[in-house]
Design a protein around this motif. Structure first.
Motif, short mmCIF file in Angstrom:
data_model
loop_
_atom_site.label_atom_id
_atom_site.label_comp_id
_atom_site.label_asym_id
_atom_site.label_seq_id
_atom_site.Cartn_x
_atom_site.Cartn_y
_atom_site.Cartn_z
N ALA A 4 10.21 72.96 43.14
CA ALA A 4 9.50 71.80 41.78
C ALA A 4 8.13 71.12 41.85
N LEU B 58 8.49 73.01 31.53
CA LEU B 58 9.12 73.14 33.01
C LEU B 58 8.43 72.08 33.86
N HIS B 59 7.75 71.46 33.27
CA HIS B 59 6.70 70.30 34.35
C HIS B 59 7.35 69.45 34.68
N ASP C 189 -4.18 73.24 40.10
CA ASP C 189 -4.03 74.48 39.59
C ASP C 189 -4.02 75.45 41.03
N LEU C 190 -3.04 75.42 41.81
CA LEU C 190 -2.89 76.62 42.50
C LEU C 190 -3.64 77.54 42.11
N THR C 191 -2.74 78.33 40.83
CA THR C 191 -3.09 79.53 40.49
C THR C 191 -4.55 79.48 40.09
N PRO D 7 1.01 80.20 41.58
CA PRO D 7 0.92 81.96 40.70
C PRO D 7 3.70 82.32 41.80
N SER E 204 -0.69 77.49 32.31
CA SER E 204 -0.56 76.80 33.42
C SER E 204 1.21 77.09 33.02
N TYR E 205 2.09 76.50 34.03
CA TYR E 205 3.42 77.14 33.51
C TYR E 205 3.34 75.84 32.19
N ILE F 256 5.82 74.28 41.31
CA ILE F 256 5.71 74.21 39.96
C ILE F 256 4.79 73.11 39.13
N VAL F 257 5.18 72.07 39.99
CA VAL F 257 4.05 70.81 40.11
C VAL F 257 2.83 71.42 40.32
N PHE F 258 2.54 72.18 41.45
CA PHE F 258 0.96 72.39 41.74
C PHE F 258 0.71 74.11 40.66
N ASN F 259 1.75 74.25 39.55
CA ASN F 259 0.95 75.44 38.94
C ASN F 259 0.63 76.84 40.97
N ALA G 236 10.76 70.30 36.34
CA ALA G 236 10.06 69.84 37.59
C ALA G 236 10.82 68.62 38.77
#
Lengths: 159, 254
Positions: free
Chosen positions: A16, B117-118, B76-78, A24, B112-113, A19-22, B121
């Protein structure tokens, strides 16, 4: 079951947080596995070591190693794996009980718990520092053997 | 590539890295690598959590210095991962200005997601940690609700640009109020477990990790700033949790 359940919960929470940290999409599960690994190491070594500060140190060493290895394998920043895996080890309970004892006026218990929580946080920091520094050192020694890349490194502050 | 274009590309990439949660050394190293790969003779970069200063020299041209102030930081680590990848790619195959800017725009607008979903989460984190610290299924259900509440509260306060400490105080307040009330109503006996589980959603995990990694890399200024931020957030959570515990508990007779 007593040993496996916390690992699964840690895995779910890490997923979870990923997902919060986005993080990949294709690395979500890999990063959440780090959370499971940390808890697994903690639980396994609990059978032979009684001191939980040492246990936290060992768990952090395990997740740092995992993060460094996975970062090299998937060619992505170490933080992706480290930040997520570290969260189940953060002593949230320690912070809470410290505060609770102080509210209830139990100063001695509050101070004991507070120092204990600080020691655990210190163990987390030391664990990360030990592994990251060692990995950097190894990387530099290996790169340094090739002169061409060694020159390149001089320009950048390659930490 | 002209000096203006070069500094523009490097600065845009640095800003995306820094405002999405990369470590200080990663920003400096990536920008340095890009500038050298694109043909700069000398590059000096200084990065702190809120500012980037970049100074570039090209062969036979006047040096150019640019500064950029970062106002909002999200996680946003992506984007960090993608820009990191792009900066490595530039070193292997030189690309022209237009393509680079297009690629940076693409990375900057990666979605982002989705929002639901956030929210889920957050609820899931809270639920999992309640179970993790030894709560029952009912407790975890309460944790689930608190997680949703905390996420919504954080977004509403974020819209009004409330500072991060106040947001965390209110977050702790919500967790503690719900848990104390549920205990008072006799729904559960594990008040402490629920509170600990749900405040784990507020733990500044990335700030802790980045502060330690910055300090290892020798960026003491950034490392200490982020460390203090993490410490103050922890104190804010504790302060928020403490209020209902002291005020509401006597009311419910706990």
């Amino acid at each position: 079951m007593n040993y496996i359940a916390p690992c699964l919960y840690a895995f779910g929470a890490s997923l979870a947080f990923a997902i919060v940290f986005n993080i990949p999409r294709n690395k979500l599960l890999l990063s959440a596995l780090g959370g499971l690994l940390g808890q697994l190491v903690y639980v396994v070594f609990q059978l032979i070591i009684g001191n939980d500060v040492i246990l936290y140190l060992l768990a952090t060493i395990a997740i740092s190693l995992y993060a460094e290895v996975m970062a090299r394998l998937t060619k992505s920043p170490t933080t992706i794996y480290l930040a997520v895996a570290l969260i189940p080890l953060v002593p949230g309970g320690g912070i809470y009980y410290t505060m609770l004892y102080f509210i209830n006026g139990e100063m001695d218990l509050g101070i004991t718990t507070g120092v204990h929580t600080l020691l655990i946080s210190g163990a987390l920091a030391v664990g990360i520092i030990m592994i990251s520094s060692t990995v950097n050192l190894v990387r530099k020694v290996m790169l340094g053997s090739s002169l061409k890349i060694g020159k390149k490194l001089k320009h950048g502050k390659n930490a | 590539m002209t000096i203006t274009q070069l500094s523009h590309v490097a600065m845009e990439m640095g800003v995306i890295l820094l405002s999405n949660g990369a470590e200080t050394y990663r920003v400096e190293e990536s920008m340095h690598r890009i500038c050298i790969a694109l043909g700069a003779k000398e590059v000096e970069i200084f990065v702190v959590p809120a500012t980037i200063i970049l100074s570039v020299t090209l062969e036979g041209e006047v040096p150019l210095t640019r500064t950029r102030r970062i106002h909002s930081r999200i996680i946003d680590l992506t984007k960090v991962s993608e820009i990191n990848h792009l900066s490595r790619q530039i070193c292997y195959e030189p690309t022209n200005y237009k393509d680079l800017i297009a690629e940076i725009r693409r990375i900057d607008t990666i979605p982002s997601y989705p929002y639901y979903l956030h929210v889920l989460a957050f609820a899931f984190i809270s639920q999992m940690f309640t179970l993790f610290f030894g709560g029952s299924l009912v407790d975890s259900g309460i944790g689930f609700l608190i997680g949703i509440g905390i996420k919504l509260q954080m977004d509403i306060m974020g819209r009004f640009e409330a500072n991060v400490f106040f947001t965390n105080i209110v977050g702790g307040l919500i967790a503690s109020t719900v848990a104390v009330t549920a205990t008072g109503l006799g729904l559960t006996t594990n008040m402490n477990t629920i509170i600990i589980g749900s405040i784990m959603t507020l733990v500044p995990g990335l700030a802790i990790t980045n502060s330690i990694r910055d300090i290892i890399a020798g960026d003491y200024l950034s490392g200490l700033t982020k460390g203090i931020e993490a410490l103050l957030i922890g104190a804010a959570i504790a302060a928020g949790v403490a209020v209902p515990l002291s005020l509401l508990r006597p009311f419910w007779g706990g």
